[in-house]
Design a protein around this motif. Structure first.
Motif, PDB file in Angstrom:
ATOM      1  N   HIS A 179       0.874  -1.179   0.000  1.00  0.00           N
ATOM      2  CA  HIS A 179       0.000   0.000   0.000  1.00  0.00           C
ATOM      3  C   HIS A 179       0.910   1.228   0.000  1.00  0.00           C
ATOM      4  O   HIS A 179       1.636   1.481   0.958  1.00  0.00           O
ATOM      5  N   VAL A 180       0.911   1.969  -1.110  1.00  0.00           N
ATOM      6  CA  VAL A 180       1.765   3.151  -1.244  1.00  0.00           C
ATOM      7  C   VAL A 180       0.923   4.387  -0.923  1.00  0.00           C
ATOM      8  O   VAL A 180      -0.109   4.631  -1.566  1.00  0.00           O
ATOM      9  N   VAL A 181       1.345   5.174   0.062  1.00  0.00           N
ATOM     10  CA  VAL A 181       0.577   6.343   0.496  1.00  0.00           C
ATOM     11  C   VAL A 181       1.509   7.544   0.653  1.00  0.00           C
ATOM     12  O   VAL A 181       2.724   7.391   0.801  1.00  0.00           O
ATOM     13  N   THR A 216      -3.086   4.963   9.498  1.00  0.00           N
ATOM     14  CA  THR A 216      -3.684   3.798  10.159  1.00  0.00           C
ATOM     15  C   THR A 216      -3.191   2.518   9.500  1.00  0.00           C
ATOM     16  O   THR A 216      -2.801   2.524   8.318  1.00  0.00           O
ATOM     17  N   GLU A 217      -3.176   1.446  10.236  1.00  0.00           N
ATOM     18  CA  GLU A 217      -2.776   0.157   9.664  1.00  0.00           C
ATOM     19  C   GLU A 217      -3.918  -0.413   8.818  1.00  0.00           C
ATOM     20  O   GLU A 217      -5.103  -0.221   9.117  1.00  0.00           O
ATOM     21  N   ILE A 218      -3.551  -1.145   7.763  1.00  0.00           N
ATOM     22  CA  ILE A 218      -4.516  -1.775   6.882  1.00  0.00           C
ATOM     23  C   ILE A 218      -4.311  -3.294   6.963  1.00  0.00           C
ATOM     24  O   ILE A 218      -3.174  -3.780   6.901  1.00  0.00           O
ATOM     25  N   TYR A 219      -5.419  -4.016   7.108  1.00  0.00           N
ATOM     26  CA  TYR A 219      -5.339  -5.461   7.320  1.00  0.00           C
ATOM     27  C   TYR A 219      -6.007  -6.243   6.196  1.00  0.00           C
ATOM     28  O   TYR A 219      -6.990  -5.805   5.606  1.00  0.00           O
ATOM     29  N   THR A 230       2.939  -1.078   4.194  1.00  0.00           N
ATOM     30  CA  THR A 230       2.654   0.277   3.727  1.00  0.00           C
ATOM     31  C   THR A 230       3.959   1.047   3.538  1.00  0.00           C
ATOM     32  O   THR A 230       4.821   1.040   4.416  1.00  0.00           O
ATOM     33  N   LEU A 231       4.064   1.690   2.379  1.00  0.00           N
ATOM     34  CA  LEU A 231       5.215   2.554   2.109  1.00  0.00           C
ATOM     35  C   LEU A 231       4.732   4.003   2.118  1.00  0.00           C
ATOM     36  O   LEU A 231       3.903   4.386   1.300  1.00  0.00           O
ATOM     37  N   GLU A 232       5.231   4.792   3.069  1.00  0.00           N
ATOM     38  CA  GLU A 232       4.873   6.212   3.145  1.00  0.00           C
ATOM     39  C   GLU A 232       5.903   7.018   2.352  1.00  0.00           C
ATOM     40  O   GLU A 232       7.088   7.041   2.690  1.00  0.00           O
ATOM     41  N   LEU A 233       5.421   7.679   1.275  1.00  0.00           N
ATOM     42  CA  LEU A 233       6.335   8.368   0.357  1.00  0.00           C
ATOM     43  C   LEU A 233       6.715   9.776   0.797  1.00  0.00           C
ATOM     44  O   LEU A 233       7.609  10.382   0.208  1.00  0.00           O
ATOM     45  N   LYS A 234       6.054  10.299   1.786  1.00  0.00           N
ATOM     46  CA  LYS A 234       6.241  11.704   2.151  1.00  0.00           C
ATOM     47  C   LYS A 234       7.705  12.063   2.383  1.00  0.00           C
ATOM     48  O   LYS A 234       8.165  13.135   1.988  1.00  0.00           O
ATOM     49  N   THR A 235       8.444  11.170   2.967  1.00  0.00           N
ATOM     50  CA  THR A 235       9.855  11.474   3.270  1.00  0.00           C
ATOM     51  C   THR A 235      10.803  11.077   2.145  1.00  0.00           C
ATOM     52  O   THR A 235      11.985  11.403   2.192  1.00  0.00           O
TER      53      THR A 235
END
Length: 423
Positions: free
Chosen positions: A86-88, A93-96, A105-110
């Motif tokens: 899950h790329v956000v 929140t966690e996704i199940y 989940t990969l958070e791209l903000k950084t």
């Protein structure tokens, strides 16, 4: 932040791909970002990713926030069971999965490239502009612009080819009949295009074939089917056409009840439907197997020669049936033939060659490059930003660009927009 931008960032790896980690601190390396899906279902199919020590193959879903997964009800949709990442932009929140295991989940903000974000925001900052990139259009590198316009030109041909495919189905693959319908519509220009098209559809092309060697009957057929022989005009030519048409109507069981009425209002006399119908009749009188000749002709000069036809003698000193005018030879002008080449001949040659598996891009491009650029509000506006349209190749491409990309804010799918976002 727009989800469309995140799709672009993921698809083209516009982020720091080194030392990627999921929100649970597992390492991520990208073997393949997957195939971008523009339909329902996960955003990217068949991605390959190393997550932790495991190689995964599956789908990738992209959202602004992790919680959007639940906003869009993906947890109840089996199409999302095979999502491996899950790329956000922002993880909230966690996704199940259904088995209660966490979807990485990969958070791209950084990780996202800050220049990409800045350029994207700048491009869409002022929605009152004619096109989003109008302040930067003149600075686009020539190589980028020329290659993109060439691709857009063929995109426009592809769009026109769909209409030809529909006509082919309706005519049981009779290319000559399709050419007749296309030419008729274009002989009517914008004002009478629909009327000329309806007139052509009202005639089985086999009738045109039978009358090609008889110009008087061909004109009678065209004028009669177009609804121009219903008046009481005491002229020998007009009365002759009426008589011929009455005979043809009975012989071939013709009807024109569905033909759209022709317009003369606000037309220059050379564009009167009477003149255009006579020229069209003389074109078919001059050329048997016109389609075959069009396909065999591969130079601009040969095409001009092919369509260099005039009206019948009566129209040399008439624009209407009832009024004599100054004598002049009413030959198809170069500018009018250019319109026929742009809107009928090039799309037809493209479609035919593509169906036969014999497409030669260079022939199509060379002809288009030798046709004078169209002049209209869209082309003129682009030329005001940068002198870019020198031929029909560019003018057709610019129409495709404005209508299919600029007007729809599809800058991320546009080579010009890509160039500005990633500079």
């Amino acid at each position: 932040m727009q989800e469309e931008l995140l799709h672009y960032v993921w698809q083209h790896k516009k982020f720091n791909t080194l030392n990627l980690k999921t929100t649970n601190k597992d390492s991520v390396s990208i073997v393949s970002v997957g195939q971008h899906n523009l339909n329902a279902g996960p955003d990217f199919f068949n991605a390959q990713l190393n997550i932790g020590e495991q190689l995964w193959a599956g789908n990738v879903e992209v959202h602004i926030k992790s919680s959007d997964w639940y906003v869009h009800n993906h947890e109840t949709d089996t199409a999302y069971d095979n999502v491996i990442l899950h790329v956000v932009y922002e993880h909230d929140t966690e996704i199940y999965r259904k088995d209660n295991s966490v979807i990485p989940t990969l958070e791209l903000k950084t990780f996202i490239n800050k220049d990409v974000l800045h350029n994207y925001q700048k491009l869409f900052a002022n929605q009152n502009k004619w096109i989003n990139c109008e302040n930067d259009f003149a600075a686009i590198p020539e190589f980028t612009l020329n290659n993109w316009l060439e691709r857009l030109f063929f995109e426009r041909l592809e769009r026109k080819a769909k209409t030809i495919d529909e006509l082919l189905i309706a005519s049981k693959n009779d290319w000559e009949a399709v050419l007749f319908k296309l030419l008729a519509k274009n002989f009517g220009l914008k004002v009478n295009g629909e009327a000329f098209s309806s007139f052509a559809k009202s005639i089985d092309f086999s009738v045109v074939r039978k009358l090609q060697s008889k110009p008087e009957q061909l004109e009678a057929l065209f004028f009669g089917q177009a609804g121009l022989l219903n008046d009481d005009i005491q002229d020998i030519y007009y009365l002759g056409l009426q008589k011929e048409y009455a005979f043809l109507k009975q012989k071939f069981g013709l009807t024109n009840t569905q033909v759209v009425p022709l317009q003369f209002f606000r037309l220059r006399p050379p564009n009167f439907p009477t003149i255009r119908l006579s020229q069209l009749a003389m074109l078919y009188n001059k050329h048997n197997n016109l389609f075959s000749k069009v396909i065999a002709t591969n130079t601009i000069d040969e095409l001009y020669s092919l369509f260099m036809v005039s009206t019948s003698v009566f129209w040399e000193n008439h624009y209407t049936f009832s009024k004599v005018s100054k004598t002049s030879k009413k030959i198809l002008t170069k500018s009018f033939i250019d319109l026929l080449l742009i809107n009928t001949i090039l799309p037809l040659k493209f479609c035919y060659a593509k169906q036969k598996g014999e497409l030669n891009d260079e022939v199509i491009l060379t002809i288009a490059q030798h046709i004078t650029s169209e002049k209209n509000s869209i082309v003129n506006a682009f030329n005001n930003l940068k002198e870019v349209s020198a031929s029909a190749l560019q003018s057709q491409a610019l129409l495709q660009l404005k209508v299919e990309y600029c007007d729809k804010n599809k800058c991320l799918q546009c080579a010009i927009g890509n160039s500005l976002i990633t500079k």
